[in-house]
Each structure stands twice: as structure tokens, then as C-alpha cells.
Design an enzyme around this catalytic site. Structure first.
Site, PDB file in Angstrom:
ATOM      1  N   HIS A 147     -10.955   7.182  -5.833  1.00 55.26           N
ATOM      2  CA  HIS A 147      -9.943   6.630  -6.287  1.00 55.26           C
ATOM      3  C   HIS A 147      -9.591   6.330  -7.871  1.00 55.26           C
ATOM      4  O   HIS A 147      -8.676   5.455  -8.309  1.00 55.26           O
ATOM      5  CB  HIS A 147     -10.153   4.930  -5.726  1.00 55.26           C
ATOM      6  CG  HIS A 147      -9.649   4.739  -4.213  1.00 55.26           C
ATOM      7  ND1 HIS A 147      -8.507   4.722  -3.629  1.00 55.26           N
ATOM      8  CD2 HIS A 147     -10.735   4.817  -3.085  1.00 55.26           C
ATOM      9  CE1 HIS A 147      -8.762   4.798  -2.383  1.00 55.26           C
ATOM     10  NE2 HIS A 147      -9.792   4.966  -2.031  1.00 55.26           N
ATOM     11  N   LYS A 175       1.515  -5.885  -9.639  1.00 56.60           N
ATOM     12  CA  LYS A 175       0.362  -5.215  -9.314  1.00 56.60           C
ATOM     13  C   LYS A 175      -0.577  -5.774 -10.315  1.00 56.60           C
ATOM     14  O   LYS A 175      -0.433  -6.633 -11.050  1.00 56.60           O
ATOM     15  CB  LYS A 175       0.707  -3.672  -9.737  1.00 56.60           C
ATOM     16  CG  LYS A 175       1.325  -3.602 -11.332  1.00 56.60           C
ATOM     17  CD  LYS A 175       1.235  -2.110 -11.519  1.00 56.60           C
ATOM     18  CE  LYS A 175       2.638  -1.393 -10.828  1.00 56.60           C
ATOM     19  NZ  LYS A 175       2.318  -0.322  -9.974  1.00 56.60           N
ATOM     20  N   ARG A 176      -2.056  -5.288  -9.980  1.00 50.78           N
ATOM     21  CA  ARG A 176      -2.836  -5.870 -11.160  1.00 50.78           C
ATOM     22  C   ARG A 176      -2.780  -5.577 -12.544  1.00 50.78           C
ATOM     23  O   ARG A 176      -2.094  -4.697 -12.782  1.00 50.78           O
ATOM     24  CB  ARG A 176      -4.291  -5.105 -10.678  1.00 50.78           C
ATOM     25  CG  ARG A 176      -5.029  -5.791  -9.477  1.00 50.78           C
ATOM     26  CD  ARG A 176      -5.352  -7.081  -9.460  1.00 50.78           C
ATOM     27  NE  ARG A 176      -6.465  -7.354 -10.350  1.00 50.78           N
ATOM     28  CZ  ARG A 176      -7.745  -7.728 -10.136  1.00 50.78           C
ATOM     29  NH1 ARG A 176      -8.024  -7.859  -8.701  1.00 50.78           N
ATOM     30  NH2 ARG A 176      -8.707  -7.895 -11.113  1.00 50.78           N
ATOM     31  N   LYS A 191      -1.480   0.496 -16.347  1.00 52.74           N
ATOM     32  CA  LYS A 191      -0.355   0.158 -15.719  1.00 52.74           C
ATOM     33  C   LYS A 191       0.753  -0.256 -16.515  1.00 52.74           C
ATOM     34  O   LYS A 191       1.788  -0.115 -16.214  1.00 52.74           O
ATOM     35  CB  LYS A 191      -0.709  -0.967 -14.670  1.00 52.74           C
ATOM     36  CG  LYS A 191      -1.794  -0.393 -13.398  1.00 52.74           C
ATOM     37  CD  LYS A 191      -1.846  -1.560 -12.609  1.00 52.74           C
ATOM     38  CE  LYS A 191      -3.015  -1.148 -11.262  1.00 52.74           C
ATOM     39  NZ  LYS A 191      -2.149  -0.526 -10.310  1.00 52.74           N
ATOM     40  N   THR A 249       0.612   2.240  -4.266  1.00 52.01           N
ATOM     41  CA  THR A 249       1.124   2.144  -3.045  1.00 52.01           C
ATOM     42  C   THR A 249       2.218   1.153  -3.199  1.00 52.01           C
ATOM     43  O   THR A 249       3.104   1.297  -2.210  1.00 52.01           O
ATOM     44  CB  THR A 249       0.054   1.864  -1.991  1.00 52.01           C
ATOM     45  OG1 THR A 249      -0.667   0.574  -2.660  1.00 52.01           O
ATOM     46  CG2 THR A 249      -0.656   2.799  -1.686  1.00 52.01           C
ATOM     47  N   LYS A 262       6.030   0.825  -0.992  1.00 50.67           N
ATOM     48  CA  LYS A 262       6.741  -0.305  -0.481  1.00 50.67           C
ATOM     49  C   LYS A 262       8.163  -0.553  -0.869  1.00 50.67           C
ATOM     50  O   LYS A 262       8.966  -0.698  -0.218  1.00 50.67           O
ATOM     51  CB  LYS A 262       5.669  -1.320  -0.894  1.00 50.67           C
ATOM     52  CG  LYS A 262       4.230  -1.305  -0.218  1.00 50.67           C
ATOM     53  CD  LYS A 262       3.630  -2.282  -0.860  1.00 50.67           C
ATOM     54  CE  LYS A 262       2.005  -2.315  -0.820  1.00 50.67           C
ATOM     55  NZ  LYS A 262       1.021  -3.049  -1.376  1.00 50.67           N
TER      56      LYS A 262
HETATM   57  C1  LIG Z   1       0.285  -2.712  -2.458  1.00 45.84           C
HETATM   58  C2  LIG Z   1      -0.522  -3.694  -3.192  1.00 45.84           C
HETATM   59  C3  LIG Z   1      -1.230  -3.367  -4.429  1.00 45.84           C
HETATM   60  C4  LIG Z   1      -1.287  -2.096  -4.845  1.00 45.84           C
HETATM   61  O1  LIG Z   1      -0.218  -2.031  -5.902  1.00 45.84           O
HETATM   62  P1  LIG Z   1      -0.025  -0.989  -6.843  1.00 45.84           P
HETATM   63  O2  LIG Z   1       1.213  -1.273  -7.753  1.00 45.84           O
HETATM   64  O3  LIG Z   1       0.107   0.330  -6.067  1.00 45.84           O
HETATM   65  O4  LIG Z   1      -1.218  -0.889  -7.630  1.00 45.84           O
HETATM   66  C5  LIG Z   1      -1.724  -4.396  -5.091  1.00 45.84           C
HETATM   67  N1  LIG Z   1      -1.871  -5.866  -4.584  1.00 45.84           N
HETATM   68  C6  LIG Z   1      -1.343  -6.107  -3.292  1.00 45.84           C
HETATM   69  C7  LIG Z   1      -1.174  -7.536  -2.839  1.00 45.84           C
HETATM   70  C8  LIG Z   1      -0.490  -5.150  -2.768  1.00 45.84           C
HETATM   71  O5  LIG Z   1       0.234  -5.352  -1.618  1.00 45.84           O
END
Ligand SMILES: *Cc1c(COP(=O)(O)O)cnc(C)c1O
Length: 813
Positions: free
Chosen positions: A361, A553-554, A559, A661, A665
Site C-alpha cells: 500500500h 483525507k488524513r 497529500k 479512494t 467516491k
Molecule cells: C475513503 C476514505 C479515506 C481514504 O481517502 P483518501 O483521500 O483516498 O486518502 C479515508 N478516510 C475515510 C473516512 C474514507 O471514507
């Protein structure tokens, strides 16, 4: 609402009866004085009954047909709430809503009372949750294995702009979805000593652990779409061998008598809140071995019950390792086969490799797991021996092949000698698996060229790609019912069952003005809902007509939330310089947690809040720019924000985001992406078309090139007046008048060690943002692109991803 149903039509009255009966006999409450939470509990228990029927029949089928079993080992499952998901997959969502209404209860009110099961940090854990749902949907006989953390990811509170971490007590009111299996218990050992088994192969040994605890199973059924498939998420809880040491207690040491319990239970007490960085502490290694040992004991027991020998494991069983966290499975499976079951070493090795597969990952060096040899020797002495044996056999085979390059050999060795002796878990997982996959095309390509370059040359058939996906049931049906209804209305119910095939049929509607208007209308409604949530939580008034620009996101330097914030400042300064310019009203929306020990990331959160404070209170920019940081990002919050987003920020430094991911979405929900060519953005770009996205910035190869120059950005800053103005504003304390030097450490990193190339990409990002505004000002074009985004996302269904794993790695379909 136009949704399919999978059960009989007079279900409303049956549901009403079932819910009432759960309320009375399981929750123990009278309907007259039941609280909302009691109704939630009763509804969940009633839904669970429907799931259990299907679950048991699927479990019986799996035994009867001898179907191949898939075990997904993951230290994280970021599940979120389950009520609406379960009802919707069972096809009884509307029936339940009506049944509750008959009882005077509003489903919308009680759904919010379910705590988020936040047993994960971010993308990796959410992927595991999406995969569980897709495996159930596709009818794969599977188990997820993980840890039942008493406390999931911390609750983030923002106080004076700073992140505070509070414990997440998701189990406080019980968990209606799980079944405790007090009879499914395994002893797990640590420490102790190892002795030869006796005559025969000296590689067979006997391990006598010095410390033993118990792993107790808790099962949560996972129901697939249509209510047909169901599988099990089995999470382990750590318990002491004996809870109360009676002798100690009787001798008067009441605290000492329960010390055992506290020590054992600490293993499943709390999720490590680190994301993309190595945790590196003894408790973490204990967690990893604990859940791997329990899971392997459980699955070998199940296998032996059905088939009589373990050599047939690869034929009937696939074990997928989600990242290196379960990589100790390589040594543990060898131990079970060789030491416990007396299988000869070589046969055991091919059985192990034939059964295990591993998903990588991350390529970030700081996130690649290694464990000190000393710690391993103390905690898992037998496993350390096995790792040495595997390593010796591997290195011998290299020499036998005539490999003499010492640097290469020390690079592929399981033991890293360069910084104290450490075990490389990535190399262990690689050698012990028949398949190693990356999670997007670019990431897999870079894996072959970087971390596993030499191992790939030695085993050219092992690395393969499985681009991540998301379950549309949660990220479309549940999160965005308005868009889902519009799609069903337009394309028929096929879009719910088979979006991969059906969604592309939406493409022509991009040119249909009438459809675009309906598409825009559902977004507007979602934005209105989100606007009230922001008003209620933060007392900030948003203009629902503004462009909602979202990065959730985190919080991590790669990022590049910092780059987004610097742009926000640049935009703010530009508006102030020319308040009567033709500006596009914008709301900058942020959410995300930072690891508690990650100083820079926490400072970025403070900056977001500092910038928000200044910008939101400036009368000059008031109608044109707002900044919002929503606390406590989790799955439930994502479900509200994503359907309200116009613009999705996916701006990681190219080559560093393995897949992402949330990009999927957002695209599915019709947001346009501004992003770099990184992770799955690349595949999105191919499928959506670059003209319907805003791609900018350095590409992965250019990033690598630039990084060799050491990340000194002073020349870039000199040549970008806009960036220079932002940085000097920050340095002067424009956003931190109470502490002008607050951001000096961020500024120094940007200037002298800009590893993530924030400065290098700054101007390109600015230009791309201006193109966003131009498009937004032409609504026909904007919504055309939005519709094309949604119509192009079918391939990113996790059903597609799982089908690829199942056919190409597991051979389970
Ligand atoms: C989808 C999701 C992530 C992943 O987000 P990225 O922007 O792809 O890092 C992290 N936390 C939550 C709660 C999510 O639903």
C-alpha cells in the site's frame, strides 16, 4: 423511491412486529418510554435477524460445496455505520422506514445514533471494509480477520484551532451487530524458549512460550447487495488466560490479582493511530502477531475439519495480507506446518507460498515496516529462527544462480544490517507470497522499479496490479439517495445491480440540458443539507451557490493540504487586492485527522483553522471566500460531504499516493477532480477524459528527477511573486498575530527541504484553479463534465476489483 426489494411485500407489518418484539424482549423497554437509542438498538437487532438467516445458509453452502475460501487479514477495518447499509442491501430500507413511522419513530433521527465503527485510520482500512461487502455480494466464501479494538481511531476535537485526541468509545452502548463466540478461543504465546524436536530434520523445533493469552472471536455478519451473499468479519479480542489470580487476591493484593488481565487486554485496547508511517512499538508487534496467530489457528482448524491434510491448503484456501501488518503470517504458517504438524520444510514452504498473497500500500520509505531483530528474538524467538532459515535458503539460492552483486544481495535480504539489525517485513511478505499486488497502475509500476526492483527481477511473475475500488452501495446508494434515484429513473434498476455495465449509458445525457438541470438540482439539495450541518456545528454561514471545493483525507505532508492552504491564502490576498474583480464565490472545505505524534501535520490543522478565522471574518472577502475545517473526519462525515462537493482535491505529490479512494467516491458522485497524475487519478483520467478533469503538476518521473536536487525551493519562490507573497504573509504572522513565528518550521521546510514539492507545483496548481473557475462560470460545460464523471466511474466499483483478485490471485470464482 424506486428501489428493488428482495423480500415479500407485506414486510412492513412483519417488520413492525419484529422491531417491537426486539424492543420489548431484547432491549427490555416499553415502547411508551423507549428512548431513540433503544429504537436504534431494536431496529438493528430486527435487521440482524434477516441477515443471520442468510448468513447461516451461506455458511452451510460453503461447507457443502467445498468452495474455495478467502481469508482477508487486515489490522484495520474502517466500517462506519451499518444500519442503513444493511437495510439497503437487504432491500428493506423503505419498508423499515414505514414500519418505524407507524411506531412514531423517524429512521433519519435514529440512524445518526449509531456510533461509527472506526477500526481503521484511513484508506487502507476503508478498502478492507469495501472489500468485505463486495466479497459478500459476489458470493465468495470469505472471512475478514482483524482486531476488535475497544477504542477505534481517536475522536478529533478542535480546541482553539488545535487538534486534541479523545478516546473513541464506540462500544459504550453495546454493539448490536456482533456475536461473541466465547467458545472460539485460541491460546497465543509470546517469548519463552525454543528446543529441538528430537531426531529428524533439525529445522523442526518446539516453542514453549513464556507468556500466554487468549484470543476470543467476535463475529459480525456482512451482508452483500441483494441480501444473497453473506460472510463473516471475525475480530479477535485479547483476554488473559485466567482473569483473576485467586492466590494473589486471597493474599490481599487486589490490584496485582487483575494485573494479568490489564496486560493481556492492552493488546486489543486501542488502534494505532498512525497512517503511512511506521508505529514501531512493541505493542504494535504484539497486536500483529496476536491476530495473525489466532486467524491462522482458526482457519487451519476449519480446513482440517473439511479436508484432512494441510498440504492441500493452497487448493482450498487463499490468504490475502492487507499490507505488511500481517506479514508475520509467513513465519507463523511455517511454524504451524513444520513444528506443529510435522510437515517437511520444503513442502511447508511451497504450501505457504501457494496460500499467501500480499498487497502493498505504500512506497514511502518511512512507512515500510521493519522490526528490530532483538525485539523479535525476545517476543517471537521461534519466528525469528524461521525467518533466518527462510533468509539463508533464499540467499543460498541466489548464490547458486550465480548472483554475486553484494549490494543487491544485502538489499533483498530479510535482514537490514544498515541501521541496527532489523527484519524487513515487506521482503518477508514478498518471499512468502505467490502474488504481490499494487493498488493502481502507476503504483504497481513504481513498485517494480523501486522498493521491489531486485525481488521483481528475481521473481518477475509475482508482481501484479489490482486497482482499488469502492462499494457503490455505500458511496452512492446510501450516501446520495437523490442521485441514485435520478440514475434509476434515467437508466432503470440495472444501474443498481450492475453499474459497471449500466453507468456508461449515462454518457449521452451529458448533452441533455434537461437532465443536467436535474443532476445539478440533486447536488444543490445535498449542498443545502451540508450548509445546515456547517451552520449547526460551526456557526458559519455558507452560500450554497458557491463552488464547494473539498479536500478530506488524513492530514499528511504528501497529500499536500498545505499546498491547498497556501492557494487559499493566495486567493484571499488576490481578492483583497482587487475586491471588485470577477471572482467565483468559493468555499474551501477541509477535514482530516493527523497522527497524534505527527507535529507538522498537526500544525497544518492549526493553519487551516487560523486561515479560516481570518478569512471568514474579513468583510472585504466575506461573500467570496469561506474556509471550513470540519472536526472528526470519519466515514459518516464523508458520506455527507462527498455528495455536496463540486470540486475534489486529489493533489498528492506524484508517485506518493498509492491509489486513493476518495478520488473515486467524489467522481462517482459527479464532482470534478483537480489533481496530479498520481495513484488511481491516472486511471480516472483515462476513463473520464482529461478534458473533464483539471490535471496539473509534475509527473512521477519529474518528481524523482527534482528530488535529486534536494528540495531547495528558494529559486522557485524568487520566481513566483504570488508564492513569495503568501509565504511572507505567513512569516509576518498575517494569520497568527498572537504568535507570528508559529509557522516558521513549515516555512523553513518549504524553502529548504521541500520533499513534497509544494513550491514546485504551486504555480501550476494556481493556473489549474483558474481553469476550474472558468468552467464553473459556464454551467452547461460544468455539468456536462460532472455527468461524464459519474458515467465513467463504473469500473471503480470494488466488485470489479474483487472479481480481479478472485480470478487472478485467489482462483475463487
Ligand atoms: C475513503 C476514505 C479515506 C481514504 O481517502 P483518501 O483521500 O483516498 O486518502 C479515508 N478516510 C475515510 C473516512 C474514507 O471514507
Amino acid at each position: 423511491m424506486t428501489r428493488p426489494r428482495f423480500i415479500s411485500p407485506n414486510e412492513v407489518s412483519a417488520l413492525r412486529t419484529n422491531i417491537l418484539s426486539k424492543l420489548t424482549y431484547a432491549v427490555g423497554k416499553d415502547p411508551d418510554n423507549a428512548l431513540d437509542h433503544d429504537w436504534f438498538q431494536a431496529t438493528a437487532l430486527a435487521a440482524r435477524d434477516y441477515i443471520v438467516d442468510r448468513w447461516m445458509s451461506r455458511t452451510r453452502d460453503a461447507y457443502r460445496t467445498g468452495q474455495k475460501r478467502v481469508y482477508y487479514l487486515s489490522l484495520e477495518f474502517l466500517i462506519g455505520r451499518l444500519l442503513i447499509d444493511s437495510l439497503s442491501n437487504l432491500g428493506i430500507l423503505e419498508e423499515t422506514r414505514r414500519a418505524l413511522a407507524d411506531l412514531g419513530v423517524d429512521l433519519e433521527r435514529i440512524r445518526g445514533l449509531e456510533p461509527d465503527a472506526a477500526l481503521g485510520n484511513g484508506g487502507l482500512g476503508r478498502l478492507a471494509a469495501c472489500f468485505m461487502e463486495s466479497m459478500a455480494t459476489l458470493g465468495i466464501a470469505s472471512h475478514g480477520y482483524g482486531i476488535r479494538y475497544e477504542h477505534g481511531l481517536f475522536r478529533q476535537v478542535i480546541a482553539d484551532g488545535f487538534q486534541l485526541e479523545q478516546p473513541e468509545n464506540w462500544l459504550d452502548f453495546g454493539n448490536p451487530w456482533e456475536f461473541e463466540r466465547a467458545e472460539v478461543v485460541y491460546e497465543i504465546g509470546f517469548g519463552g524458549h525454543v528446543a529441538p524436536y528430537g531426531e529428524g530434520d533439525p529445522r523442526r523445533q518446539v516453542w514453549t512460550p513464556g507468556e500466554r493469552i487468549r484470543a476470543v472471536a467476535y463475529d459480525t455478519p456482512v451482508i452483500g447487495w441483494g441480501g444473497e451473499g453473506a460472510n463473516t468479519l471475525r475480530l479477535w479480542r485479547a483476554r488473559p488466560l485466567e482473569i483473576l489470580h485467586l492466590e494473589t487476591f486471597n493474599a490481599g493484593d487486589h490490584v496485582g490479582a487483575v494485573a494479568n488481565e490489564a496486560r493481556a487486554e492492552s493488546i486489543s485496547r486501542v488502534l494505532y493511530p498512525a497512517d503511512s508511517s511506521e508505529a514501531g512499538q512493541e505493542l504494535r508487534l504484539r497486536q500483529e502477531y496476536f491476530f495473525v496467530a489466532a486467524s491462522l489457528a482458526d482457519l487451519t482448524r476449519r480446513h482440517l475439519k473439511q479436508h484432512n491434510d494441510l498440504l492441500s491448503l493452497p487448493e482450498h484456501v487463499s490468504i490475502q495480507l492487507n499490507d505488511t501488518h500481517p506479514a508475520i503470517a509467513v513465519a507463523e504458517l511455517m511454524r504451524l506446518l513444520v513444528d506443529v504438524h510435522g510437515i517437511p520444510w520444503d513442502a511447508a514452504w511451497s504450501t505457504t507460498v501457494g496460500t499467501l498473497s500480499y498487497t502493498n500500500h505504500t512506497l514511502l520509505p518511512e512507512a515500510l515496516e521493519t522490526w528490530p531483530v532483538q525485539l523479535m528474538e525476545r517476543l517471537l524467538p521461534r519466528h525469528m529462527q524461521i525467518i533466518y532459515l527462510i533468509n539463508a535458503q533464499f540467499l543460498d539460492s541466489l548464490r547458486a544462480r550465480g548472483e554475486t552483486d553484494g549490494a543487491m544481495i544485502s538489499y533483498v535480504s530479510l535482514i537490514d544490517e544498515s541501521q541496527g539489525r532489523r527484519v524487513r517485513m515487506g521482503n518477508l511478505a514478498f518471499l512468502g507470497s505467490h502474488s504481490i499486488n499494487g493498488v493502481s497502475g502507476l503504483h504497481t509500476d513504481l513498485m517494480r522499479k523501486t522498493v521491489f526492483r531486485s525481488l521483481h527481477r528475481l521473481y518477475p511473475d509475482r508482481i501484479n496490479n489490482k486497482t482499488n475500488g469502492i462499494t457503490f452501495r455505500r458511496w452512492l446508494h446510501q450516501a446520495n439517495p437523490a442521485l441514485t434515484d435520478l440514475l434509476v429513473d434515467t437508466l432503470g434498476q440495472g444501474v443498481l445491480h450492475d453499474p459497471e455495465k449500466t453507468l456508461p449509458q449515462l454518457k449521452p445525457y451529458a448533452n441533455d440540458a434537461n437532465f443536467r438541470e436535474r443532476f445539478a438540482l440533486q447536488r444543490q439539495r445535498n449542498k443545502d443539507t451540508f450548509t445546515s450541518l456547517v451552520k449547526q456545528r460551526l456557526e458559519i454561514d455558507l452560500d450554497p451557490g458557491a463552488l464547494f471545493d473539498v479536500q478530506i483525507k488524513r492530514i499528511h505532508e504528501y497529500k499536500r493540504q498545505l499546498m491547498n492552504l497556501l492557494q487559499t491564502i493566495a486567493l484571499y490576498q488576490a481578492i483583497r487586492d482587487n475586491p471588485n474583480g470577477d471572482w467565483t464565490p468559493r468555499v474551501k472545505i477541509f477535514a482530516g485527522k493527523a497522527a497524534a505524534s505527527y507535529h507538522q501535520a498537526k500544525l497544518i490543522i492549526k493553519l487551516a483553522n487560523d486561515v479560516a478565522k481570518v478569512v471568514n471574518n474579513d468583510p472585504l472577502t466575506r461573500d467570496l471566500l469561506k474556509v471550513v475545517f470540519l472536526p472528526n473526519y470519519n466515514v459518516s462525515l464523508a458520506e455527507v460531504i462527498i455528495p455536496a462537493a463540486d470540486l475534489s482535491e486529489q493533489i498528492s505529490t506524484a508517485g506518493m499516493e498509492a491509489s486513493g479512494t476518495s478520488n473515486m467516491k467524489f467522481g462517482l458522485n459527479g464532482a470534478l477532480t483537480i489533481g496530479t497524475l498520481d495513484g488511481a487519478n491516472v486511471e480516472m483520467c483515462e476513463l473520464i477524459g482529461e478534458e473533464h478533469m483539471f490535471i496539473f503538476g509534475l509527473k512521477a518521473a519529474e518528481v524523482e528527477e527534482r528530488q535529486r536536487s534536494g528540495g531547495i525551493s528558494s529559486d522557485i519562490i524568487e520566481n513566483s511573486p504570488r508564492l513569495a507573497q503568501v509565504l511572507s504573509g505567513l512569516r509576518a504572522g498575517q494569520f497568527s498575530p498572537d504568535e507570528p513565528a508559529r509557522y516558521n518550521s513549515l516555512l523553513d521546510v518549504l524553502t529548504w527541504h521541500d520533499r513534497f514539492l509544494v513550491c514546485a507545483d504551486f504555480d501550476a496548481y494556481w493556473d489549474a484553479q483558474r481553469l476550474v473557475e472558468t468552467r464553473w462560470q459556464q454551467p452547461d460545460k460544468w455539468w456536462q463534465s460532472a455527468v461524464i464523471n459519474t458515467s465513467s466511474m463504473g469500473w471503480f466499483s470494488s466488485d470489479r476489483t474483487i472479481r480481479e483478485y478472485a480470478t487472478e490471485i485467489w482462483r475463487a470464482l
